[in-house]
Design a protein around this motif. Structure first.
Motif, short mmCIF file in Angstrom:
data_model
loop_
_atom_site.label_atom_id
_atom_site.label_comp_id
_atom_site.label_asym_id
_atom_site.label_seq_id
_atom_site.Cartn_x
_atom_site.Cartn_y
_atom_site.Cartn_z
N ILE A 197 0.84 -1.21 0.00
CA ILE A 197 0.00 0.00 0.00
C ILE A 197 0.88 1.26 0.00
O ILE A 197 0.58 2.25 -0.65
CB ILE A 197 -0.97 -0.03 1.21
CG1 ILE A 197 -2.01 1.11 1.11
CG2 ILE A 197 -0.27 0.05 2.55
CD1 ILE A 197 -3.35 0.61 0.65
N VAL A 198 2.01 1.18 0.71
CA VAL A 198 2.94 2.32 0.75
C VAL A 198 3.61 2.49 -0.60
O VAL A 198 3.68 3.58 -1.16
CB VAL A 198 4.01 2.10 1.85
CG1 VAL A 198 5.06 3.20 1.82
CG2 VAL A 198 3.36 1.99 3.21
N LEU A 199 4.05 1.37 -1.15
CA LEU A 199 4.70 1.38 -2.45
C LEU A 199 3.80 2.01 -3.51
O LEU A 199 4.21 2.86 -4.31
CB LEU A 199 5.04 -0.05 -2.84
CG LEU A 199 5.74 -0.22 -4.19
CD1 LEU A 199 7.21 -0.50 -3.96
CD2 LEU A 199 5.12 -1.33 -5.00
N MET A 200 2.53 1.59 -3.44
CA MET A 200 1.56 2.04 -4.45
C MET A 200 1.45 3.57 -4.44
O MET A 200 1.44 4.21 -5.50
CB MET A 200 0.20 1.40 -4.13
CG MET A 200 -0.79 1.49 -5.24
SD MET A 200 -2.13 0.34 -4.96
CE MET A 200 -2.87 1.03 -3.50
N ILE A 201 1.38 4.15 -3.25
CA ILE A 201 1.30 5.61 -3.12
C ILE A 201 2.64 6.24 -3.49
O ILE A 201 2.69 7.21 -4.25
CB ILE A 201 0.95 6.02 -1.66
CG1 ILE A 201 -0.22 5.21 -1.12
CG2 ILE A 201 0.73 7.52 -1.56
CD1 ILE A 201 -1.56 5.57 -1.65
N ALA A 202 3.70 5.65 -3.02
CA ALA A 202 5.03 6.25 -3.18
C ALA A 202 5.43 6.37 -4.65
O ALA A 202 6.12 7.31 -5.03
CB ALA A 202 6.07 5.44 -2.40
N ILE A 203 5.00 5.42 -5.46
CA ILE A 203 5.48 5.46 -6.85
C ILE A 203 4.47 6.12 -7.79
O ILE A 203 4.59 6.00 -9.02
CB ILE A 203 5.86 4.05 -7.37
CG1 ILE A 203 4.63 3.16 -7.48
CG2 ILE A 203 6.94 3.41 -6.52
CD1 ILE A 203 4.88 1.98 -8.40
N ILE A 204 3.50 6.84 -7.23
CA ILE A 204 2.50 7.50 -8.09
C ILE A 204 3.15 8.33 -9.22
O ILE A 204 2.73 8.22 -10.37
CB ILE A 204 1.50 8.33 -7.24
CG1 ILE A 204 0.48 7.37 -6.62
CG2 ILE A 204 0.80 9.40 -8.07
CD1 ILE A 204 -0.52 8.01 -5.70
N PRO A 205 4.19 9.10 -8.93
CA PRO A 205 4.81 9.87 -10.03
C PRO A 205 5.34 8.97 -11.13
O PRO A 205 5.21 9.26 -12.32
CB PRO A 205 5.95 10.62 -9.33
CG PRO A 205 5.60 10.63 -7.89
CD PRO A 205 4.80 9.41 -7.62
N PHE A 206 5.92 7.85 -10.71
CA PHE A 206 6.45 6.90 -11.68
C PHE A 206 5.33 6.30 -12.52
O PHE A 206 5.42 6.16 -13.74
CB PHE A 206 7.24 5.80 -10.94
CG PHE A 206 7.77 4.72 -11.83
CD1 PHE A 206 8.82 4.97 -12.70
CD2 PHE A 206 7.22 3.44 -11.81
CE1 PHE A 206 9.32 3.97 -13.52
CE2 PHE A 206 7.71 2.44 -12.64
CZ PHE A 206 8.76 2.71 -13.50
N THR A 207 4.21 5.95 -11.82
CA THR A 207 3.06 5.39 -12.51
C THR A 207 2.54 6.36 -13.57
O THR A 207 2.26 5.96 -14.70
CB THR A 207 1.94 5.09 -11.49
OG1 THR A 207 2.46 4.24 -10.48
CG2 THR A 207 0.76 4.42 -12.16
N ARG A 208 2.47 7.64 -13.20
CA ARG A 208 1.99 8.64 -14.15
C ARG A 208 2.92 8.68 -15.36
O ARG A 208 2.48 8.74 -16.51
CB ARG A 208 1.93 10.02 -13.49
CG ARG A 208 1.16 11.06 -14.32
CD ARG A 208 1.48 12.48 -13.88
NE ARG A 208 1.45 12.65 -12.43
CZ ARG A 208 0.35 12.90 -11.72
NH1 ARG A 208 -0.80 13.05 -12.33
NH2 ARG A 208 0.42 13.02 -10.40
N LEU A 209 4.19 8.59 -15.10
CA LEU A 209 5.18 8.62 -16.17
C LEU A 209 5.00 7.46 -17.14
O LEU A 209 5.06 7.61 -18.36
CB LEU A 209 6.59 8.55 -15.55
CG LEU A 209 7.76 8.83 -16.47
CD1 LEU A 209 7.84 10.31 -16.80
CD2 LEU A 209 9.07 8.36 -15.82
#
Ligand SMILES: Nc1ncnc2c1ncn2[C@@H]1O[C@H](COP(=O)(O)OP(=O)(O)O)[C@@H](O)[C@H]1O
Ligand SMILES: [Mg+2]
Lengths: 316, 218
Positions: B70-82
């Motif tokens: 759950i932390v990872l999912m939030i933490a990598i939001i910028p990467f996901t958007r990219l």
């Protein structure tokens, strides 16, 4: 065919090979014997550079392997077959797939591979078993697959690391017989290591005895047998060691039915009591070793007579 | 809520879970397999010892594995958007699922590869096989049953991760259970969803076991 000189190998603090020289001639079966930990496997693995020696050179079929690296070394290895104690077959492949492996590595085309695999399986007596997986085979059959695989590249040299040590005595004999046959028919030079004297007795032409990373003695078996105090002779014959004081140990390599001892007894009027002895069948012929005690006035003359007749006479 | 009302919701959620897990599994294998091979090949006694690189990879993998999903999912939001251009929806969930599962799967691959008999690897080298041939013709085929078992475990773990995907609008069975079962007190939905999840996990595990056994010739 294989020249090893000044070979050293150490692992951190342990010295596995401490200056080994070996000369294996074309077409012979050469055995390296010694107890566990003597450095036999390390020696063998240095011969095809699976292990890079710390010092010394290894020359196989005229090529200095220690000078090779990368692709050149891999190409040279394709001409050196190797078989293993625990067979080292790929469980993911069928018997035919295993034998095909080195051919794939060499880049042999598929049709040619199939033909060659068939030939090799016939050669080792496994024709028709190509579709089986290794786990469906007995130990002896697995080693036959190992041998077929090792021969795929038409090697000039076969290395064997305790190839029969995991097999029962009957199977061991049949594998040794196969190796002998390949040696005779294909002119294959075989360098084998073993801790079993029986293997040396049944197929070796020459032998090296190793201990503590050094070769203690080496050479053609016949020569070693004729050398006084040879360790090989002591290992082969089940006589008590050291010999009791006053006894004489006779080693004869000719026809064991020649009545040399009784001749000596009659000629020099000595008495003989037999302390022990046996006749062993070696690859090069049978050799007898007899331990006796002589008594009488002319014992020295009797011993000289026996020496003159070609017997090795060791007194103690 | 009646069964007729529940069924379409359930279908949709199952489908969403399937899509998320399916894509994430594909990407996880594509990325995790080479990473697992690298962990073995670059290791000290490996085919191409590069201990520094191996240590760096090992640390990255461990960091990835120690972050809660759950932390990872939030933490990598910028990467996901990219990567996918959005941060919500099914596609946006596949990115963190993959990032979360790759280190996990890579370790399983590493373990499976380490099980391959050293004798067999050396026999291949003695036959003149180079590094590529050893990896492709020995390591991967010999470890295949173990790798398949690793894929199975990873897929089951991914199914678990997707339960959290609702947080970023990914939908799926976990999301359904939370939205209806927990937030609207529809206990029946909760129970049916859990049963469906259990059945899916069982089927996946059995298929994986069957395949691994079929591939193993030991
Ligand atoms: N890879 C290795 N690392 C460290 N020590 C080794 C290694 N291989 C062999 N040795 C050591 O070298 C010595 C000789 O081993 P080995 O050649 O296997 O003997 P043998 O085959 O005669 O039983 C032993 O003392 C063994 O512990
Ligand atoms: Mg050994």
């Amino acid at each position: 065919m294989i020249q090893v000189s000044g070979l050293r190998k150490s692992y951190g603090g342990t010295v596995a090979l401490d200056g080994v020289d070996l000369n294996v001639r074309q077409g012979e079966v050469y055995g390296v014997v010694g107890q566990s930990g003597a450095g036999k496997s390390t020696l063998l693995r240095c011969v095809n550079l699976l292990e890079r020696p710390s010092a010394g050179t290894v020359t196989v079929a005229g090529q200095d392997l220690t000078a090779l690296r990368g692709k050149d070394l891999n190409r040279a290895r394709q001409r050196i077959g190797m078989i293993h104690q625990h067979f080292a077959l790929l469980s993911s492949r069928t018997v035919a797939g295993n034998v095909s492996f080195p051919l794939e590595v060499m880049g042999v085309p598929r049709a040619e591979r199939r033909r060659r695999v068939g030939e090799l399986l016939d050669l080792v007596g496994l024709g028709g078993r190509g579709g089986d997986h290794p786990h469906q085979l007995s130990g002896g059959q697995k080693q036959r697959v190992g041998i077929a695989r090792a021969l795929a590249g038409n090697p000039s040299v076969l290395l064997s690391d305790e190839a029969t040590s995991a097999l029962d005595p009957g199977t061991t004999q049949s594998i040794l017989a196969l190796l002998r046959r390949l040696n005779a028919e294909l002119g294959l030079t075989i360098l084998l290591i073993t801790h079993e004297m029986d293997v040396v007795k049944s197929i070796c032409d020459s032998v090296a005895i190793m201990s503590g990373g050094r070769v203690e003695e080496s050479g053609p078996i016949g020569d070693l047998i004729r050398t006084p105090g040879s360790r090989l002779t002591r290992e082969i014959f089940p006589l008590p060691d050291p010999a009791p004081a006053g006894s004489v140990t006779l080693t004869f390599t000719g026809d064991p039915r020649q009545p040399l001892v009784s001749e000596a007894v009659r000629k020099f009027d000595v008495d003989v009591s037999i302390l022990g002895g046996s006749i062993e069948d070696l690859a090069g012929g049978s050799v007898g070793r007899l331990r006796v005690a002589f008594s009488g006035e002319q014992v020295p003359a009797a011993l000289t007579y026996l020496r003159e007749r070609g017997l090795l006479v060791e007194t103690s | 809520m009646t069964w007729d009302e529940m069924a379409p919701l359930l279908w949709e959620a199952t489908w969403q879970t399937g899509v998320m897990v399916g894509w994430a599994a594909v990407f996880t294998v594509l990325l995790g397999l080479p990473l697992g091979v690298a962990l073995v090949v670059f290791d000290r006694g490996g085919l191409r010892p590069l201990p520094v690189l191996k240590s760096i990879l090992g640390v990255i993998v461990n960091v990835g594995r120690s972050l809660p999903f759950i932390v990872l999912m939030i933490a990598i939001i910028p990467f996901t958007r990219l990567v996918v251009g959005t941060t919500i929806g099914t596609a946006a969930v596949v990115v963190p699922l993959t990032v979360g599962a790759v280190p996990f799967f890579a370790r399983l691959v590493e373990t499976a590869l380490r099980e391959v008999d050293r004798d067999v690897i050396q026999a291949a080298q003695a036959m003149g096989a180079g590094r590529g041939a050893v990896v492709w013709k020995v390591l991967l085929p010999e470890a295949l049953p173990g790798i398949v078992a690793g894929v199975t475990v990873t897929v089951v773990a991914l199914i678990g991760y997707t339960a959290m995907a609702g947080t970023i609008g990914g939908g799926g069975l976990g999301d359904l259970a939370i939205r209806y079962g927990y937030q609207r007190f529809e206990t029946a939905v909760m129970i049916v969803t859990v049963v469906v999840l259990i059945v899916i996990v069982q089927i996946m595990q059995s298929l994986g076991d069957l395949l691994a056994r079929r591939l193993s010739h030991k």
